[in-house]
Design a protein around this motif. Sequence first.
Motif, PDB file in Angstrom:
ATOM      1  N   GLN A 238       0.818  -1.206   0.000  1.00 30.52           N
ATOM      2  CA  GLN A 238       0.000   0.000   0.000  1.00 30.52           C
ATOM      3  C   GLN A 238       0.855   1.260   0.000  1.00 30.52           C
ATOM      4  OE1 GLN A 238      -3.344  -0.352  -0.372  1.00 30.52           O
ATOM      5  NE2 GLN A 238      -3.266   1.837  -0.817  1.00 30.52           N
ATOM      6  N   LEU A 239       1.962   1.244   0.744  1.00 27.32           N
ATOM      7  CA  LEU A 239       2.875   2.387   0.722  1.00 27.32           C
ATOM      8  C   LEU A 239       3.449   2.592  -0.670  1.00 27.32           C
ATOM      9  CD1 LEU A 239       4.898   2.127   4.072  1.00 27.32           C
ATOM     10  CD2 LEU A 239       3.456   4.024   3.328  1.00 27.32           C
ATOM     11  N   MET A 240       3.805   1.503  -1.323  1.00 24.45           N
ATOM     12  CA  MET A 240       4.333   1.584  -2.678  1.00 24.45           C
ATOM     13  C   MET A 240       3.318   2.203  -3.626  1.00 24.45           C
ATOM     14  SD  MET A 240       4.078  -0.201  -5.856  1.00 24.45           S
ATOM     15  CE  MET A 240       3.648  -1.904  -5.465  1.00 24.45           C
ATOM     16  N   LEU A 241       2.049   1.783  -3.516  1.00 27.09           N
ATOM     17  CA  LEU A 241       1.005   2.311  -4.392  1.00 27.09           C
ATOM     18  C   LEU A 241       0.705   3.775  -4.087  1.00 27.09           C
ATOM     19  CD1 LEU A 241      -1.458  -0.725  -4.372  1.00 27.09           C
ATOM     20  CD2 LEU A 241      -0.040   0.027  -6.283  1.00 27.09           C
ATOM     21  N   ASP A 242       0.697   4.137  -2.802  1.00 30.37           N
ATOM     22  CA  ASP A 242       0.354   5.500  -2.412  1.00 30.37           C
ATOM     23  C   ASP A 242       1.474   6.496  -2.716  1.00 30.37           C
ATOM     24  OD1 ASP A 242      -2.157   4.847  -1.562  1.00 30.37           O
ATOM     25  OD2 ASP A 242      -1.650   4.688   0.551  1.00 30.37           O
ATOM     26  N   LYS A 243       2.734   6.059  -2.557  1.00 24.71           N
ATOM     27  CA  LYS A 243       3.864   6.973  -2.728  1.00 24.71           C
ATOM     28  C   LYS A 243       4.484   6.906  -4.117  1.00 24.71           C
ATOM     29  CE  LYS A 243       5.769   8.808   0.395  1.00 24.71           C
ATOM     30  NZ  LYS A 243       5.696  10.182   0.933  1.00 24.71           N
ATOM     31  N   GLY A 244       4.043   5.946  -4.933  1.00 24.59           N
ATOM     32  CA  GLY A 244       4.676   5.732  -6.230  1.00 24.59           C
ATOM     33  C   GLY A 244       4.685   6.957  -7.120  1.00 24.59           C
ATOM     34  N   LYS A 245       3.530   7.600  -7.262  1.00 25.03           N
ATOM     35  CA  LYS A 245       3.431   8.770  -8.133  1.00 25.03           C
ATOM     36  C   LYS A 245       4.306   9.903  -7.623  1.00 25.03           C
ATOM     37  CE  LYS A 245       1.859  11.661 -11.196  1.00 25.03           C
ATOM     38  NZ  LYS A 245       2.263  11.569 -12.594  1.00 25.03           N
ATOM     39  N   LEU A 304     -12.541  -2.007  -8.404  1.00 23.45           N
ATOM     40  CA  LEU A 304     -12.974  -1.089  -9.463  1.00 23.45           C
ATOM     41  C   LEU A 304     -14.058  -0.143  -8.946  1.00 23.45           C
ATOM     42  CD1 LEU A 304     -13.218  -3.632 -12.430  1.00 23.45           C
ATOM     43  CD2 LEU A 304     -11.448  -1.882 -12.105  1.00 23.45           C
ATOM     44  N   PHE A 305     -15.033  -0.718  -8.242  1.00 24.69           N
ATOM     45  CA  PHE A 305     -16.140   0.071  -7.699  1.00 24.69           C
ATOM     46  C   PHE A 305     -15.626   1.124  -6.722  1.00 24.69           C
ATOM     47  CE2 PHE A 305     -18.949   0.408  -3.941  1.00 24.69           C
ATOM     48  CZ  PHE A 305     -20.007   1.107  -4.511  1.00 24.69           C
ATOM     49  N   PHE A 306     -14.759   0.714  -5.810  1.00 24.32           N
ATOM     50  CA  PHE A 306     -14.263   1.634  -4.783  1.00 24.32           C
ATOM     51  C   PHE A 306     -13.365   2.708  -5.398  1.00 24.32           C
ATOM     52  CE2 PHE A 306     -11.946   2.850  -0.868  1.00 24.32           C
ATOM     53  CZ  PHE A 306     -13.030   3.019  -0.032  1.00 24.32           C
ATOM     54  N   GLY A 307     -12.570   2.323  -6.400  1.00 25.61           N
ATOM     55  CA  GLY A 307     -11.729   3.294  -7.087  1.00 25.61           C
ATOM     56  C   GLY A 307     -12.558   4.378  -7.746  1.00 25.61           C
ATOM     57  N   ASN A 308     -13.631   3.980  -8.426  1.00 26.25           N
ATOM     58  CA  ASN A 308     -14.528   4.958  -9.053  1.00 26.25           C
ATOM     59  C   ASN A 308     -15.229   5.821  -8.001  1.00 26.25           C
ATOM     60  OD1 ASN A 308     -13.831   3.916 -11.508  1.00 26.25           O
ATOM     61  ND2 ASN A 308     -15.726   2.783 -11.829  1.00 26.25           N
ATOM     62  N   PHE A 429      -8.389  -5.247  -1.767  1.00 31.96           N
ATOM     63  CA  PHE A 429      -8.518  -4.810  -3.160  1.00 31.96           C
ATOM     64  C   PHE A 429      -9.210  -3.457  -3.251  1.00 31.96           C
ATOM     65  CE2 PHE A 429      -6.933  -8.782  -4.611  1.00 31.96           C
ATOM     66  CZ  PHE A 429      -6.639  -8.625  -5.952  1.00 31.96           C
ATOM     67  N   GLY A 430     -10.088  -3.155  -2.297  1.00 33.06           N
ATOM     68  CA  GLY A 430     -10.705  -1.837  -2.286  1.00 33.06           C
ATOM     69  C   GLY A 430      -9.664  -0.741  -2.106  1.00 33.06           C
ATOM     70  N   ALA A 431      -8.731  -0.952  -1.168  1.00 29.11           N
ATOM     71  CA  ALA A 431      -7.657   0.022  -0.956  1.00 29.11           C
ATOM     72  C   ALA A 431      -6.741   0.106  -2.172  1.00 29.11           C
ATOM     73  CB  ALA A 431      -6.852  -0.365   0.292  1.00 29.11           C
ATOM     74  N   ILE A 432      -6.439  -1.063  -2.755  1.00 28.05           N
ATOM     75  CA  ILE A 432      -5.594  -1.079  -3.956  1.00 28.05           C
ATOM     76  C   ILE A 432      -6.281  -0.324  -5.087  1.00 28.05           C
ATOM     77  CG2 ILE A 432      -4.604  -2.563  -5.742  1.00 28.05           C
ATOM     78  CD1 ILE A 432      -4.240  -4.705  -3.584  1.00 28.05           C
ATOM     79  N   GLY A 433      -7.579  -0.546  -5.246  1.00 24.64           N
ATOM     80  CA  GLY A 433      -8.330   0.115  -6.312  1.00 24.64           C
ATOM     81  C   GLY A 433      -8.304   1.623  -6.180  1.00 24.64           C
ATOM     82  N   ALA A 434      -8.435   2.124  -4.942  1.00 20.40           N
ATOM     83  CA  ALA A 434      -8.403   3.578  -4.721  1.00 20.40           C
ATOM     84  C   ALA A 434      -7.045   4.152  -5.099  1.00 20.40           C
ATOM     85  CB  ALA A 434      -8.725   3.887  -3.269  1.00 20.40           C
ATOM     86  N   SER A 435      -5.968   3.477  -4.710  1.00 24.59           N
ATOM     87  CA  SER A 435      -4.623   3.971  -5.007  1.00 24.59           C
ATOM     88  C   SER A 435      -4.321   3.928  -6.496  1.00 24.59           C
ATOM     89  CB  SER A 435      -3.583   3.144  -4.245  1.00 24.59           C
ATOM     90  OG  SER A 435      -3.731   3.275  -2.857  1.00 24.59           O
ATOM     91  N   ILE A 436      -4.646   2.808  -7.133  1.00 24.65           N
ATOM     92  CA  ILE A 436      -4.351   2.671  -8.557  1.00 24.65           C
ATOM     93  C   ILE A 436      -5.174   3.648  -9.381  1.00 24.65           C
ATOM     94  CG2 ILE A 436      -4.558   1.116 -10.540  1.00 24.65           C
ATOM     95  CD1 ILE A 436      -3.714  -1.168  -8.762  1.00 24.65           C
ATOM     96  N   SER A 437      -6.430   3.841  -9.009  1.00 27.77           N
ATOM     97  CA  SER A 437      -7.300   4.748  -9.768  1.00 27.77           C
ATOM     98  C   SER A 437      -6.769   6.182  -9.751  1.00 27.77           C
ATOM     99  CB  SER A 437      -8.723   4.721  -9.206  1.00 27.77           C
ATOM    100  OG  SER A 437      -9.328   3.471  -9.425  1.00 27.77           O
ATOM    101  N   THR A 438      -6.360   6.663  -8.566  1.00 27.04           N
ATOM    102  CA  THR A 438      -5.843   8.029  -8.492  1.00 27.04           C
ATOM    103  C   THR A 438      -4.538   8.170  -9.270  1.00 27.04           C
ATOM    104  OG1 THR A 438      -4.811   7.476  -6.357  1.00 27.04           O
ATOM    105  CG2 THR A 438      -6.946   8.577  -6.303  1.00 27.04           C
ATOM    106  N   THR A 439      -3.714   7.113  -9.234  1.00 27.01           N
ATOM    107  CA  THR A 439      -2.443   7.152  -9.980  1.00 27.01           C
ATOM    108  C   THR A 439      -2.696   7.175 -11.483  1.00 27.01           C
ATOM    109  OG1 THR A 439      -1.264   5.984  -8.224  1.00 27.01           O
ATOM    110  CG2 THR A 439      -0.280   5.949 -10.419  1.00 27.01           C
ATOM    111  N   ILE A 440      -3.567   6.291 -11.958  1.00 23.79           N
ATOM    112  CA  ILE A 440      -3.875   6.251 -13.396  1.00 23.79           C
ATOM    113  C   ILE A 440      -4.507   7.565 -13.838  1.00 23.79           C
ATOM    114  CG2 ILE A 440      -5.329   5.153 -15.146  1.00 23.79           C
ATOM    115  CD1 ILE A 440      -4.975   2.523 -13.715  1.00 23.79           C
ATOM    116  N   TRP A 441      -5.364   8.123 -12.986  1.00 27.53           N
ATOM    117  CA  TRP A 441      -5.999   9.395 -13.328  1.00 27.53           C
ATOM    118  C   TRP A 441      -4.950  10.489 -13.555  1.00 27.53           C
ATOM    119  CZ3 TRP A 441      -9.083  13.084  -9.659  1.00 27.53           C
ATOM    120  CH2 TRP A 441      -9.767  14.016 -10.426  1.00 27.53           C
ATOM    121  N   GLU A 442      -3.977  10.558 -12.661  1.00 23.83           N
ATOM    122  CA  GLU A 442      -2.920  11.558 -12.823  1.00 23.83           C
ATOM    123  C   GLU A 442      -2.096  11.309 -14.083  1.00 23.83           C
ATOM    124  OE1 GLU A 442      -0.423  12.461  -9.592  1.00 23.83           O
ATOM    125  OE2 GLU A 442      -2.046  12.791  -8.157  1.00 23.83           O
TER     126      GLU A 442
END
Length: 534
Positions: A238-245, A304-308, A429-442
């Motif tokens: 989760q740290l990797m996903l949140d801090k990656g960008k 996917l749902f949580f990311g959206n 996966f809900g937490a992963i979805g939120a992190s990945i979605s914000t990263t892809i959006w950016e």
Amino acid sequence: MATSLPARDGASPGPAAPAARRAAPVPLSGAKLIVGTIALSLATFMNVLDSSIANVSIPAISGDLGVAPNQGTWVITSFAVANAISVPLTGWMTTRFGAVRLFVTSILLFVISSWLCGVAPNLEVLLAARVLQGAVAGPMIPLSQSLLLSSYPPQKSTMALALWGMTTLVAPIMGPLLGGWISDNMTWPWIFYINIPVGLGAAYATWAIYRDRETPIKILPIDRIGLALLVIWVGSMQLMLDKGKELDWFHSTSIVVLTVVAIVGFLFFLIWESYEKHPIVDITLFKGRNFSAGVVAISVAYGLFFGNLVILPLWLQTIVGYTATDAGIVMAPVGIFAILLSPLIGKNLPKMDARWVATLAFVTFGVVSLMRSGFTLQVDTRTLMIPTLIQGAAMAMFFIPLTSIILSGQPPERIPSASGVSNFVRITFGAIGASISTTIWENRTALHHAQLVEQVNPYNPTYIDQLNHLMQLGMSQAQANGQIERNISQQAAMLGANDIFWISGVLFFVLIVFVWLTKPKKGGDLDASAAGAH
């Protein structure tokens, strides 16, 4: 909860086993039943509300603390990750401390952590408080369900579960509305302070009514190494996903180290749990086709749902210009059809093939996502709310059928463990979805911005016309170019969000394949004790 297979206690989400080893408690009646039901429901409501109330408040929180909105989303993911890690511990803790004592303690710790969230002076302290809040919230939902079932006679267990389920569906409606109103009319700490009176009241009423109905206590070993490995690999991931960008991904040594730790930790976790006599997570459940395929389907879809669910209010407030209250109003209809249809789905599911119901849910989710992929900056509120309203119907056809598929064919003694593991994977996966979605959006926003800026040149007649038009309105050339740049940034963010919605829509349709890899019995084997596991 503890079962006839004590080796699997650590993965269980609720106190089913203690009840199995003793005579069933006498059902409550009269005022005690009413007050007990309200107290348990309020605790569940508070818990579920807190997982969604912050979504529309992220711009206010990030602005007040002086961080970027994408960093503000850590407030959501930190809670989800800590909650996911604590869920598998519920069975062991229930057996060790007793269901009532653990439930009341969880509520009181939730109240304290909510207060800490409200007084947090910076993002670091807020995230630490949210981690604590998510961790102590883990036992609350499964235990509230178990205590509620013990309050009603067996023939009314369906009604008890319906009351419990309504609470979990009303909270997602109230969360965005309440969070938006508080952010606009008060200050964001109050989204956490409101938990204090609710939590104290629920804890007092629960202890007063249920303290004489405590479950038996038994000291069982806990898989300390498995727990440590779980915290290490999930936390590192989760740290990797949140801090990656922020750290430019794999150009950063920190991200590379976190990735290696997450992968190695996960592999060691799998190996350890495969041979541990008292595993924190029962890996052997994934040998079953219904369980493994069902968990993949429900977890990826929830991600996917949580990311959206995170992206949409962020986009509305930061790009379209909605207030937090207006964004909450747009998000609120998601629970209307969910509340209306869930009792019908639950009642009629035994007569149907759960795979067809789940398929219809995925098709609906896919259509909703594709509808959103066509949004523009000029989209009106009615157009925004229609997909959200339809999505509620998909939610009603999503959790119950897929839960029945996941539990189908499981022996009774393994249902609590299966429910706990599936919830752990889904929440993660809900937490992963939120992190990945914000990263892809950016990333997609930056790509679209670069492509649009290429069109801003003296040889593009459209650009020249727009520049001249703005200068005729009284702007200097520098001001006109600044306005064009703002328009480009907004359009790029819109196109980036459209990409996420389109990708989500396609993936929802792909996930239908996993639904049909299962072979559940007609209507599944959904046990009453797990029916409300969502």
